[in-house]
Design a protein around this motif. Structure first.
Motif, mmCIF file in Angstrom:
data_model
loop_
_atom_site.group_PDB
_atom_site.id
_atom_site.type_symbol
_atom_site.label_atom_id
_atom_site.label_comp_id
_atom_site.label_asym_id
_atom_site.label_seq_id
_atom_site.Cartn_x
_atom_site.Cartn_y
_atom_site.Cartn_z
ATOM 1 N N LEU A 100 -60.204 62.063 -62.467
ATOM 2 C CA LEU A 100 -59.495 62.149 -63.744
ATOM 3 C C LEU A 100 -58.188 62.920 -63.605
ATOM 4 O O LEU A 100 -57.155 62.527 -64.162
ATOM 5 N N MET A 101 -58.208 64.022 -62.865
ATOM 6 C CA MET A 101 -56.977 64.805 -62.728
ATOM 7 C C MET A 101 -55.955 64.091 -61.852
ATOM 8 O O MET A 101 -54.742 64.214 -62.068
ATOM 9 N N THR A 102 -56.425 63.325 -60.865
ATOM 10 C CA THR A 102 -55.501 62.533 -60.056
ATOM 11 C C THR A 102 -54.743 61.545 -60.930
ATOM 12 O O THR A 102 -53.516 61.399 -60.813
ATOM 13 N N ILE A 103 -55.461 60.865 -61.817
ATOM 14 C CA ILE A 103 -54.815 59.880 -62.689
ATOM 15 C C ILE A 103 -53.882 60.565 -63.673
ATOM 16 O O ILE A 103 -52.731 60.166 -63.848
ATOM 17 N N ARG A 104 -54.378 61.616 -64.298
ATOM 18 C CA ARG A 104 -53.572 62.252 -65.345
ATOM 19 C C ARG A 104 -52.330 62.932 -64.771
ATOM 20 O O ARG A 104 -51.255 62.903 -65.388
ATOM 21 N N ALA A 105 -52.475 63.560 -63.598
ATOM 22 C CA ALA A 105 -51.313 64.211 -62.993
ATOM 23 C C ALA A 105 -50.238 63.182 -62.664
ATOM 24 O O ALA A 105 -49.036 63.460 -62.785
ATOM 25 N N GLY B 66 -49.791 70.305 -63.034
ATOM 26 C CA GLY B 66 -48.734 70.358 -62.045
ATOM 27 C C GLY B 66 -49.205 70.999 -60.745
ATOM 28 O O GLY B 66 -48.871 70.533 -59.645
ATOM 29 N N ARG B 67 -50.010 72.058 -60.847
ATOM 30 C CA ARG B 67 -50.560 72.680 -59.638
ATOM 31 C C ARG B 67 -51.474 71.705 -58.907
ATOM 32 O O ARG B 67 -51.459 71.638 -57.672
#
Length: 596
Positions: free
Chosen positions: A350-355, A563-564
């Motif tokens: 999920l964070m890969t997609i959203r980032a 962003g991190r």
């Protein structure tokens, strides 16, 4: 049932805080759209996308388009009514020239609206989307008579537009075109030939469809130097400017496709159809590229849009689906299982997609603002600089955003497990729809070759050097800010990798062009990562100032965290791309063709 919520808050953050929307107030159209007006426009666009278009997405995919025995095509139920409402509200002409009935507002708003409508219903959004390219081509290359005849109807949405390039035997290599144009005494031409893969080639949304067709005038040179562009309306326009008798153009069939079923992708037959030259003889590709550049930016947004809607649905599912327990112990001991969002690997997805999504959206808005400068500024030097930037970024946006858009749709589908493979959840449609964006308007391999072979060396590398200077300047300016170090240091490393790759091409690709061909796609993605990283560094700088380190601004804190994640988990891929580029072409070109 899939959901969609347009990211209005995120867009406003970009316009207001990151890119300083007010700085563009001197450009035509911006003064008519201050931020409070922009917010109202985006809110209405979000409502239309969420309430009107999104409910038609699954039904349109199941129903598809129907070709009738007489060649007519009907679109899925609800598409025609939705289009009528969209056109009546003035959305088609949002950024078009007021001289032809447009609202003259910034192109940036049209690009943002394109994301909203595409995420809600990609197949539907292609109908008005193609009109924009036709408007651009005729406005720039058409005669005054052609502009008067076609632009008011296109801008209002009363008529639709298409572009006709591909033929059964030629796609990328347009020099092989066989469609003929025979001159007539009245100055017109008779167009004969067949075109395939024509999006929105025939439909029931408008009274007329304005086809822009590439063809070869009898006696013209072979290859791309002998191609001309023609405007060929579905119905000839009478003396009152209204659609009259049918022209010699018809839909021979509808392509049976993997996705975008709600859009009528047609085989178009031209049987002595009446057409008129647009621009100069044998200069058709130049005129068509005006349309294609518009389309490529629109397709880039499609990659982002499908990634966004797939993410939203996967995140909602992950918060609700109960399976297993958290590795650190039960999070919901009162329930039989924890929601899958507690699992690190689900969060990785999920964070890969959203980032990606939030940086890609920033990149789209940044580039759209450059497009507004290129087309609206009164300063010749500023126009030229922005036009250089636009030319450089177009293949990167198209290639990277659509590659990643499809990849992210597949990742989001994975969150659902077996349910992601079942049609009722909607995820498999996002995957199918996203796949085409990597192919049409120039496959992504062609985008990479365009970047390396044309855009990098253009004008002695002026555009790429200007971008290096801008990003390098940002890195230097913020190098001593400890709070920004987690964003600036990875950006500097990525920029170093991109500069090394660029230098490697300069040293190795001139004498051996296969080096450029072998490394082009990796270079495009390396370039894209640095551009996305630059967007994150800029967003982080603004977010850090807003957050103040006390968590008071939830949006800013979320930006800093995402962003991190991007810098820690995604940005390091620049090194792998550089290694692959530097390996050259030898190994991949040694295997004999018959051994494959």
């Amino acid at each position: 049932m899939p959901i969609y919520n347009a990211p209005v808050e995120d867009v406003l953050f970009l316009l207001r805080d990151v890119f300083g929307y007010e700085r563009f107030a001197n450009l035509p159209g911006f003064a008519d759209a201050p931020l409070d007006t922009v917010e109202a426009i985006l809110a209405e666009g979000a409502r239309f996308s969420q309430e009107v278009l999104q409910p038609l997405n699954r039904s349109g995919d199941r129903e598809g388009c129907t070709r009738h025995a007489d060649g007519r095509v009907t679109t899925p139920a609800g598409f025609r009514e939705a289009y009528a409402d969209y056109a009546a509200a003035g959305w088609v002409g949002l950024s078009a020239d007021p001289a032809y009935g447009g609202q003259g507002l910034p192109y940036t708003l049209a690009a943002i609206m394109n994301e909203f409508t595409t995420a809600a219903n990609m197949a539907w959004s292609m109908y008005p989307g193609l009109i924009q390219g036709a408007i651009a081509a005729l406005a720039q290359h058409g005669t005054e008579a052609q502009r008067r005849t076609y632009l008011p109807a296109l801008v209002s949405g009363r008529w639709a537009g298409t572009m006709n390039l591909t033929e059964p035997h030629c796609g990328t290599d347009l020099g092989l075109i066989k469609t003929r144009a025979v001159p007539e005494p009245d100055g017109g031409y008779r167009i004969t030939g067949q075109k395939i893969f024509i999006s929105a080639g025939e439909h029931d949304l408008t009274d007329n469809i304005v086809h822009l067709v590439l063809a070869r005038i009898d006696g013209a040179p072979e290859g791309t130097s002998g191609i001309s562009l023609f405007v060929v309306p579905k119905r000839l326009v009478d003396e009152n400017g209204a659609p009259g008798e049918a022209n010699g153009v018809s839909c021979g069939s509808i392509e049976e496709k993997m996705g975008i079923h709600g859009n009528s992708t047609c085989v178009m037959n031209y049987d002595g159809a009446k057409g008129w030259l647009v621009g100069a003889e044998n200069k058709g590709l130049r005129a068509m590229f005006t349309m294609m550049n518009e389309a490529r930016l629109g397709v880039a947004v499609q990659g982002l849009a499908l990634s966004e809607v797939a993410y939203q649905n996967a995140a909602a599912y992950a918060r609700e689906r109960l399976q297993g327990r958290a590795l650190t112990g039960a999070r919901q001991p009162e329930a039989k299982a924890d929601p899958i969002i507690v699992h690190p690997d689900v969060r990785r997805i999920l964070m890969t997609i959203r980032a990606f999504n939030e940086a890609a959206r920033a990149l789209v808005v940044w580039t759209a603002l450059e497009a507004d400068v290129a087309h609206r500024s009164g300063d010749a030097a500023e126009k030229a600089r922005a036009d250089d930037r636009l030319g450089l970024m177009t293949p990167v946006l198209k290639g990277v955003l659509t590659d990643k858009g499809f990849e992210n749709a597949v990742l989001a589908q994975q969150v659902y497990g077996g349910h992601g493979y079942i049609a009722e959840w909607g995820m498999e449609q996002f995957v199918r729809d996203a796949r085409i964006a990597m192919i049409y308007e120039g496959t992504n391999g062609i985008q990479a070759l365009d970047l390396v072979g044309r855009k990098l060396p253009k004008d002695g590398g002026k555009a790429i050097m200007a971008l290096f200077a801008e990003i390098g300047g940002f890195v230097t300016e913020n190098a001593d800010d400890a709070a920004l170090a987690p964003y600036v240091k990875p950006l500097k490393q990525g920029l170093d990798h991109l500069q090394q790759a660029t230098m490697w091409f300069m040293q190795n690709a001139m004498a051996k062009p296969d080096n450029a061909g072998a490394g082009a796609t990796d270079y495009m993605h390396l370039f894209g990562l640095v551009a996305l990283g630059y967007m994150w560094a800029r967003m982080a700088k603004v977010a850090y100032a807003a957050a103040g380190g006390d968590g008071a601004d939830a949006l800013a804190e979320r930006k800093l965290l995402l962003g991190r994640f991007f810098m820690e988990r995604i940005m390091p891929e620049t090194g792998a791309h550089l290694a692959r580029i530097s390996s050259g072409f030898d190994t991949m070109m040694q295997m004999p063709a018959e051994a494959f």
